[in-house]
Write an enzyme that holds these catalytic residues in place. Structure first.
Site, short mmCIF file in Angstrom:
data_model
loop_
_atom_site.label_atom_id
_atom_site.label_comp_id
_atom_site.label_asym_id
_atom_site.label_seq_id
_atom_site.Cartn_x
_atom_site.Cartn_y
_atom_site.Cartn_z
N ARG A 1 11.51 -19.16 -1.60
CA ARG A 1 10.53 -18.04 -1.23
C ARG A 1 9.04 -18.12 -1.75
O ARG A 1 8.34 -17.80 -0.63
CB ARG A 1 11.41 -16.52 -1.48
N ARG B 1 -3.83 8.51 4.43
CA ARG B 1 -3.20 7.14 5.15
C ARG B 1 -3.88 7.69 7.34
O ARG B 1 -3.99 5.93 7.61
CB ARG B 1 -1.56 6.62 5.66
N ARG C 1 16.19 -13.19 -2.51
CA ARG C 1 17.09 -13.31 -3.30
C ARG C 1 18.05 -13.47 -2.50
O ARG C 1 19.21 -14.22 -2.85
CB ARG C 1 17.03 -12.50 -4.83
N GLN D 1 0.43 -1.36 0.02
CA GLN D 1 0.50 -0.07 -0.01
C GLN D 1 1.20 1.38 0.19
O GLN D 1 0.75 2.55 -0.25
CB GLN D 1 -0.63 -0.09 1.76
#
Length: 239
Positions: A175, A203, A107, A80
């Site tokens: 993952r 927000r 990674r 978000q």
């Protein structure tokens, strides 16, 4: 680089203000540049100028000050938040291109996965009259059930993740077994004062997701310490 306050968020998250360029005085002097004027210290007249700039949408002076935050948040919060970086590239209202974002990646990083786990009294119902957002808290019994189910789900995913790594599967594919949306990620967010205020106004709104609002409150507190006048004028949402 000097780190300022660290504010805890949710169960394991946090926000740190690492660095700041400028102050309320920076905004004033940027605005007065057209007249070849400069203030050496913030006066009441300068504060009135900041109020005028904010009230009438003269936003460019607020882009001469920047803040750099480190944020540790569940992926659902980070994604978000990331939309503000993307949106600024297309010049949304109050966007300004003055943002940078760098995020840790599995990674390369194989630290122990950490997950956001709502407690039994923190699960919320679906809203009655909307397709998004949330309503009132569900019963604690129902919440306890889903907290337990989430813990089981995460445990299974972590076990498969470790099995894959131990079997020689590369980290970037292993993952895939980790439940993503509740997993904590660490990122640096650098933005202009105007961009920070735009994020806060949206927000801190009453209809924002509760989890990202908690982070917005932390960012508001840290930013207000460094830019008390500008944040006070730019941020109209209730805190």
């Amino acid at each position: 680089m000097t780190s300022f306050n660290k504010i805890q968020c949710l169960d394991k998250g946090y926000v740190i203000l690492h660095d700041v360029m400028g102050s309320d005085l920076t905004v004033v002097n940027a605005a007065r540049c057209s007249y070849d004027k400069k203030s050496e210290e913030l006066t009441e007249k300068d504060k009135r100028l900041i109020k005028f700039l904010a009230k009438h949408g003269h936003t460019s002076p607020f882009r001469h000050a920047t803040l750099q935050f480190e944020v540790y948040a569940p992926l659902m919060v980070a994604r978000q938040h990331f939309k503000y970086l993307v949106g600024s590239s297309f010049q949304e209202p109050s966007g300004d291109n003055m943002m940078a974002w760098n995020e840790s990646s599995r990674r390369y990083v194989t630290e122990e996965p950490t997950f956001y786990i709502p407690q039994a009294n923190e699960w919320r119902s679906a809203p009655e009259n909307s397709k998004q957002g949330s309503g009132e808290p569900v019963s604690e019994n129902l919440g306890a059930y889903f907290t337990e189910e989430l813990l089981n789900y995460i445990e299974q995913g972590e076990e498969l993740y470790r099995q894959a790594l131990a079997s020689g599967i590369c980290a970037e594919q292993a993952r895939l077994f980790l439940p993503a949306y509740g997993m904590y990620v660490r990122y640096y967010w650098t933005a202009s004062l105007q961009s920070v205020a735009h994020f806060l106004n949206q927000r801190l709104s009453h209809d924002a997701q509760a989890e990202i609002t908690e982070y917005a409150k932390a960012i508001y507190e840290l930013a207000s310490e460094k830019f008390p006048v500008s944040i006070g004028e730019l941020v109209t949402a209730e805190v």
